[in-house]
Design a protein around this motif. Structure first.
Motif, PDB file in Angstrom:
ATOM      1  N   HIS A 161      96.944 -70.428  61.959  1.00 43.11           N
ATOM      2  CA  HIS A 161      95.861 -69.352  62.354  1.00 43.11           C
ATOM      3  C   HIS A 161      96.058 -68.654  60.828  1.00 43.11           C
ATOM      4  N   ALA A 162      94.536 -67.775  60.659  1.00 52.40           N
ATOM      5  CA  ALA A 162      95.625 -66.568  59.631  1.00 52.40           C
ATOM      6  C   ALA A 162      95.642 -65.448  60.810  1.00 52.40           C
ATOM      7  N   HIS A 163      95.138 -65.348  61.281  1.00 52.16           N
ATOM      8  CA  HIS A 163      95.914 -64.216  62.620  1.00 52.16           C
ATOM      9  C   HIS A 163      97.124 -64.560  63.643  1.00 52.16           C
ATOM     10  N   GLY A 164      97.140 -65.976  64.014  1.00 50.25           N
ATOM     11  CA  GLY A 164      98.102 -66.088  64.732  1.00 50.25           C
ATOM     12  C   GLY A 164      99.533 -65.613  65.261  1.00 50.25           C
ATOM     13  N   VAL A 165      99.315 -65.540  66.088  1.00 51.15           N
ATOM     14  CA  VAL A 165     100.467 -65.041  67.597  1.00 51.15           C
ATOM     15  C   VAL A 165     100.809 -66.027  68.256  1.00 51.15           C
ATOM     16  N   TYR A 166     102.199 -66.386  68.437  1.00 50.55           N
ATOM     17  CA  TYR A 166     103.204 -67.681  68.599  1.00 50.55           C
ATOM     18  C   TYR A 166     104.129 -67.186  69.361  1.00 50.55           C
ATOM     19  N   ARG A 167     104.092 -68.868  70.524  1.00 44.75           N
ATOM     20  CA  ARG A 167     105.388 -68.326  71.518  1.00 44.75           C
ATOM     21  C   ARG A 167     106.624 -68.693  70.692  1.00 44.75           C
ATOM     22  N   ALA A 168     108.270 -67.991  70.927  1.00 44.10           N
ATOM     23  CA  ALA A 168     109.143 -68.052  70.449  1.00 44.10           C
ATOM     24  C   ALA A 168     109.175 -70.308  70.163  1.00 44.10           C
ATOM     25  N   GLU A 169     108.454 -70.690  70.968  1.00 44.49           N
ATOM     26  CA  GLU A 169     109.569 -71.815  71.060  1.00 44.49           C
ATOM     27  C   GLU A 169     108.499 -72.626  69.840  1.00 44.49           C
ATOM     28  N   GLN A 170     107.302 -72.272  70.069  1.00 44.93           N
ATOM     29  CA  GLN A 170     106.657 -72.816  68.877  1.00 44.93           C
ATOM     30  C   GLN A 170     106.584 -72.035  67.184  1.00 44.93           C
ATOM     31  N   SER A 171     107.157 -70.685  67.643  1.00 43.35           N
ATOM     32  CA  SER A 171     107.676 -70.527  65.725  1.00 43.35           C
ATOM     33  C   SER A 171     109.034 -71.905  65.340  1.00 43.35           C
ATOM     34  N   ARG A 172     109.752 -72.080  66.250  1.00 47.83           N
ATOM     35  CA  ARG A 172     111.150 -72.647  66.334  1.00 47.83           C
ATOM     36  C   ARG A 172     110.896 -74.189  66.074  1.00 47.83           C
ATOM     37  N   ALA A 173     110.090 -74.790  66.850  1.00 46.66           N
ATOM     38  CA  ALA A 173     108.852 -76.360  66.550  1.00 46.66           C
ATOM     39  C   ALA A 173     108.633 -76.053  64.886  1.00 46.66           C
ATOM     40  N   ILE A 174     107.863 -75.218  63.964  1.00 46.79           N
ATOM     41  CA  ILE A 174     107.815 -74.720  63.192  1.00 46.79           C
ATOM     42  C   ILE A 174     108.819 -74.727  61.633  1.00 46.79           C
ATOM     43  N   ASP A 175     109.663 -73.831  62.457  1.00 47.07           N
ATOM     44  CA  ASP A 175     110.716 -73.905  61.483  1.00 47.07           C
ATOM     45  C   ASP A 175     111.375 -75.499  60.963  1.00 47.07           C
ATOM     46  N   ALA A 176     111.491 -75.864  62.132  1.00 48.54           N
ATOM     47  CA  ALA A 176     112.232 -77.872  62.137  1.00 48.54           C
ATOM     48  C   ALA A 176     111.705 -78.551  61.370  1.00 48.54           C
ATOM     49  N   ARG A 177     110.386 -78.627  62.022  1.00 49.71           N
ATOM     50  CA  ARG A 177     109.567 -79.443  60.928  1.00 49.71           C
ATOM     51  C   ARG A 177     108.688 -79.125  59.424  1.00 49.71           C
ATOM     52  N   ALA A 178     109.677 -77.486  59.309  1.00 56.19           N
ATOM     53  CA  ALA A 178     109.710 -77.263  57.713  1.00 56.19           C
ATOM     54  C   ALA A 178     111.137 -78.170  57.287  1.00 56.19           C
ATOM     55  N   ILE A 179     111.931 -78.301  57.669  1.00 53.53           N
ATOM     56  CA  ILE A 179     113.122 -78.314  57.310  1.00 53.53           C
ATOM     57  C   ILE A 179     113.195 -79.705  57.389  1.00 53.53           C
ATOM     58  N   ASP A 180     112.562 -80.690  58.522  1.00 47.65           N
ATOM     59  CA  ASP A 180     113.219 -82.399  58.809  1.00 47.65           C
ATOM     60  C   ASP A 180     112.090 -83.079  58.533  1.00 47.65           C
ATOM     61  N   ASP A 181     110.762 -82.159  59.030  1.00 45.81           N
ATOM     62  CA  ASP A 181     109.844 -83.225  58.107  1.00 45.81           C
ATOM     63  C   ASP A 181     109.142 -82.746  56.528  1.00 45.81           C
ATOM     64  N   LEU A 182     108.967 -81.639  55.720  1.00 45.66           N
ATOM     65  CA  LEU A 182     108.925 -80.737  54.941  1.00 45.66           C
ATOM     66  C   LEU A 182     110.299 -81.362  53.754  1.00 45.66           C
ATOM     67  N   GLY A 183     111.343 -81.069  54.140  1.00 39.95           N
ATOM     68  CA  GLY A 183     112.235 -80.979  53.402  1.00 39.95           C
ATOM     69  C   GLY A 183     112.478 -80.353  53.168  1.00 39.95           C
ATOM     70  N   ILE A 184     112.802 -78.894  53.057  1.00 38.41           N
ATOM     71  CA  ILE A 184     112.980 -77.618  52.857  1.00 38.41           C
ATOM     72  C   ILE A 184     114.792 -77.595  53.678  1.00 38.41           C
ATOM     73  N   PRO A 185     115.265 -77.167  53.107  1.00 33.83           N
ATOM     74  CA  PRO A 185     116.382 -77.221  53.041  1.00 33.83           C
ATOM     75  C   PRO A 185     116.504 -75.924  54.275  1.00 33.83           C
ATOM     76  N   GLY A 186     117.465 -76.403  55.171  1.00 32.03           N
ATOM     77  CA  GLY A 186     117.661 -74.942  56.133  1.00 32.03           C
ATOM     78  C   GLY A 186     118.269 -73.917  56.068  1.00 32.03           C
ATOM     79  N   ILE A 187     118.974 -73.776  54.679  1.00 32.77           N
ATOM     80  CA  ILE A 187     119.622 -72.731  54.185  1.00 32.77           C
ATOM     81  C   ILE A 187     118.814 -71.834  53.459  1.00 32.77           C
ATOM     82  N   GLU A 188     118.115 -72.949  53.014  1.00 36.54           N
ATOM     83  CA  GLU A 188     117.246 -71.964  51.436  1.00 36.54           C
ATOM     84  C   GLU A 188     116.121 -70.638  52.892  1.00 36.54           C
ATOM     85  N   LEU A 189     115.714 -71.639  53.764  1.00 34.69           N
ATOM     86  CA  LEU A 189     114.622 -70.659  55.091  1.00 34.69           C
ATOM     87  C   LEU A 189     115.236 -69.097  55.066  1.00 34.69           C
TER      88      LEU A 189
END
Length: 492
Positions: A3-31
Motif C-alpha cells: 500500500h502506497a501509504h501503508g502502516v504496519y504492525r511490527a510483526e508484519q515488518s519483520r515478516a516482510i524483512d524475512a520474506r525479502a531474505i528467505d524467499d527473494l534471496g536478498i542477504p540479510g547483511i545487505e539489508l
C-alpha cells in the motif's frame, strides 16, 4: 503489492524483512547495510553540524544497524565512539557480521563505563539499543542508560523506533529515548504515528530499503496513513452550474444554556467547508441572539418540537452534540434525533448520552476524544491511549459506525476494520472548540455526498492542515482562526 501509504504492525515488518531474505534471496547483511547507509544519510541531512558521534548499540539487529551507521560515519571522517550495552560476543547473524566489520576497521567498542562523560562530549547520539521486538518493560539497567541519553545535552537520532517505544501502540514500555528524529526501515510502524509517539520520535523518515513489491505479497497494511491530497481525490470539483441545493443542508443541534458558541463554531466550519445551507436548532434564547454573529446560518428555536421535526425532515445530515449539555431539553432532543433516518454526526454530550444508552443505528459518525471513547467502551482513558488502534476498532465494530478517535495521530475507524491515521496537526490545536469545528467539517463533507469513511478521513486532514496554516508562528491557535484558514487547504 504494498500500500502506497501503508502502516504496519511490527510483526508484519519483520515478516516482510524475512520474506525479502528467505524467499527473494536478498542477504540479510545487505539489508542491514542499506539501513545503515539510509540512516547515515538522514543523519547528515538533519544534523549537518555534528562531528562527534556517540553510537549506542544493543543486541539484535537494531544494534547491528548501529554498527553500520558507526562504520559509515567513521568512513566519512567523523569522530565516532561506539558503546555496546550488550556483549558483542553474544551477537549473532547479521548483527555479528556488522560488529565484525566495525572491529576490522580498527575501531574500538566501549562498555558503558564513563557513559555520561561520553554523552557530554558528543554532538549527536545515535540510538540503536532496542528495536521493534520489545514486548515488555525495559530492563532496569538499560532504562538507566536511556534516561541518561535523555538527560544528556546532545540531540538523538533513533534507528527504526526510539528505544523503549512500543512500535505498535506508540506508548513507552516503562521508559523510552526522546529522539530528535527517527529513521524507520522498510515500512511505517503504527506506533510512530499515534499515542504519545510525538513526544518521543521527532520527525519520522521512512527508508524502504528498496525492497521489491514481491516482499509485500499477502501482507495487508494494518492501516492507511492519510495524505494531504486525499481531499481533492474524494471531494468532486464543482460544476459551473453548482447551486447551494447541490451542497447539502446541514442541521446542527446543540447549545444548551451557557454554551451557544459550540454550535456556532460547528456551523461556521460547515459553511467554510462548503455546505450550501446550514440550520442550527438551539435554545430559544440563543436562536434569537446568535443570528447577529453568523447571519449566514438559519437559527431555529430547538425547544419547539414540531419545528425541530420539520428541520430534521429537510436536512441531509444532522450534527448532534456541540454544547448539547445534559438537561431535560438535551435528553429530549437526543431521544428524537438519535433514532432518525438522516445521516448523523455525533459529538461531545451526544456521545456521553450514547454511553448511557448503548444503542446502534446505521449511517453515523462518532467523533470522541479519549475520555469520551473510554466512556463508550466502559474503560479508562489510559486504556484507550494504551492501544488506540484496538480502541477505534472496538468502537467502530461495537457501534457499527465510522469513528474518529481524536488526539495526536487521530485515527478514523470503519465498521469493516479499516483504519486511517492522520499524520498532520500541531500542539497549538490544544484549545477549546477544536472538536466543534471538526464536527462541522465532518458533517459538511457528509452532506456534500461523501461516504461516511471518506467524509471522516477528509475532514481530519482538512482540520489538521488548516490548523497548521493558522498556527504558523503561534504557540496557541483558536478554533475560529482554524476555520478561517479552511479555504487555504480546501481544493478549488
Amino acid at each position: 503489492m504494498r500500500h502506497a501509504h501503508g502502516v504496519y504492525r511490527a510483526e508484519q515488518s519483520r515478516a516482510i524483512d524475512a520474506r525479502a531474505i528467505d524467499d527473494l534471496g536478498i542477504p540479510g547483511i545487505e539489508l542491514m547495510r542499506r539501513a545503515g547507509r539510509a540512516a547515515f544519510a538522514v543523519l547528515r541531512e538533519r544534523f549537518p553540524e555534528a562531528r562527534r558521534l556517540l553510537v549506542v548499540c544493543g543486541g539484535g539487529n537494531n544494534g547491528g544497524d548501529g554498527y553500520v551507521v558507526a562504520w559509515e560515519a567513521r568512513a566519512a571522517g567523523l569522530a565516532v565512539e561506539l558503546v555496546a550495552l550488550s556483549d558483542p560476543d553474544g551477537l549473532s547473524g547479521e548483527a555479528a557480521e556488522a560488529c565484525a566489520a566495525w572491529v576490522r576497521s580498527g575501531a574500538a567498542i566501549h562498555d558503558d563505563e564513563g557513559f555520561e562523560a561520553r554523552l557530554a562530549e558528543a554532538d549527536l547520539v545515535v540510538d540503536a539499543v532496542l528495536g521493534t521486538g520489545l514486548d515488555q518493560d525495559v530492563r532496569e539497567d538499560i532504562a538507566q542508560r536511556l534516561d541518561a541519553i535523555n538527560a544528556g545535552p546532545a540531540p538523538v537520532l533513533a534507528l527504526d523506533v526510539p528505544s523503549g517505544l512500543n512500535a505498535d501502540t506508540g506508548q513507552p514500555m516503562g521508559c523510552a529515548v526522546r529522539a530528535d528524529a527517527t529513521v524507520t526501515f522498510i515500512v511505517m510502524k503504527r506506533g510512530l504515528l499515534t499515542g504519545t509517539a510525538g513526544d518521543w520520535t521527532g520527525p519520522v523518515v521512512l527508508a524502504d530499503l528498496d525492497l521489491p513489491d514481491a516482499a509485500f505479497d499477502d501482507v495487508e497494511a494494518d492501516a492507511e496513513q492519510l495524505s494531504s491530497d486525499c481531499v481533492s481525490r474524494w471531494l468532486p470539483t464543482r460544476r459551473p452550474s453548482t447551486h447551494k441545493g447541490d451542497l447539502g443542508h446541514l442541521l446542527v443541534v446543540g447549545g444548551d444554556h451557557g454554551m451557544p458558541g459550540a454550535p456556532l463554531l460547528a456551523a461556521r466550519a460547515a459553511l467554510e467547508t462548503g455546505s450550501g445551507l446550514v440550520s442550527v436548532a438551539t435554545r430559544r434564547e440563543h436562536a434569537r441572539s446568535m443570528a447577529v454573529g453568523l447571519p449566514e446560518v438559519m437559527w431555529q428555536d430547538g425547544e419547539d418540537g414540531e419545528r425541530l421535526a420539520a428541520l430534521e425532515g429537510r436536512a441531509d445530515v444532522v450534527a448532534l452534540g456541540p454544547g448539547l449539555g445534559r438537561s431535560d431539553w438535551s435528553n429530549a432532543v437526543w431521544d428524537r434525533l438519535i433514532r432518525g433516518e438522516r445521516p448523523l454526526v455525533l459529538d461531545a454530550d451526544g456521545l456521553n448520552r450514547l454511553a448511557d444508552a448503548r444503542l446502534e443505528r446505521d449511517d453515523w459518525i462518532l467523533t470522541p476524544h479519549p475520555g469520551e471513547a473510554a466512556r463508550l467502551l466502559g474503560v479508562s482513558p489510559a486504556e484507550i491511549q494504551r492501544d488506540r488502534f484496538a480502541a477505534v476498532r472496538e468502537l467502530a465494530g461495537r457501534y457499527r459506525a465510522v469513528v474518529v478517535l481524536k488526539g495526536f495521530g487521530t485515527l478514523v475507524g470503519a465498521p469493516d476494520g479499516r483504519i486511517a491515521v492522520c499524520p498532520f496537526g500541531t500542539p497549538a490545536m490544544a484549545t477549546a472548540g477544536m472538536g466543534d469545528a471538526l464536527t462541522g467539517i465532518v458533517a459538511s463533507l457528509r452532506g456534500q455526498g461523501l461516504a461516511p469513511f471518506d467524509a471522516a478521513r477528509a475532514a481530519v486532514v482538512l482540520h489538521a492542515r488548516a490548523a497548521e496554516a493558522a498556527a504558523e508562528g503561534r504557540r496557541q491557535v483558536l478554533a475560529g482562526r482554524v476555520i478561517d484558514h479552511l479555504h487555504v487547504v480546501l481544493p478549488q
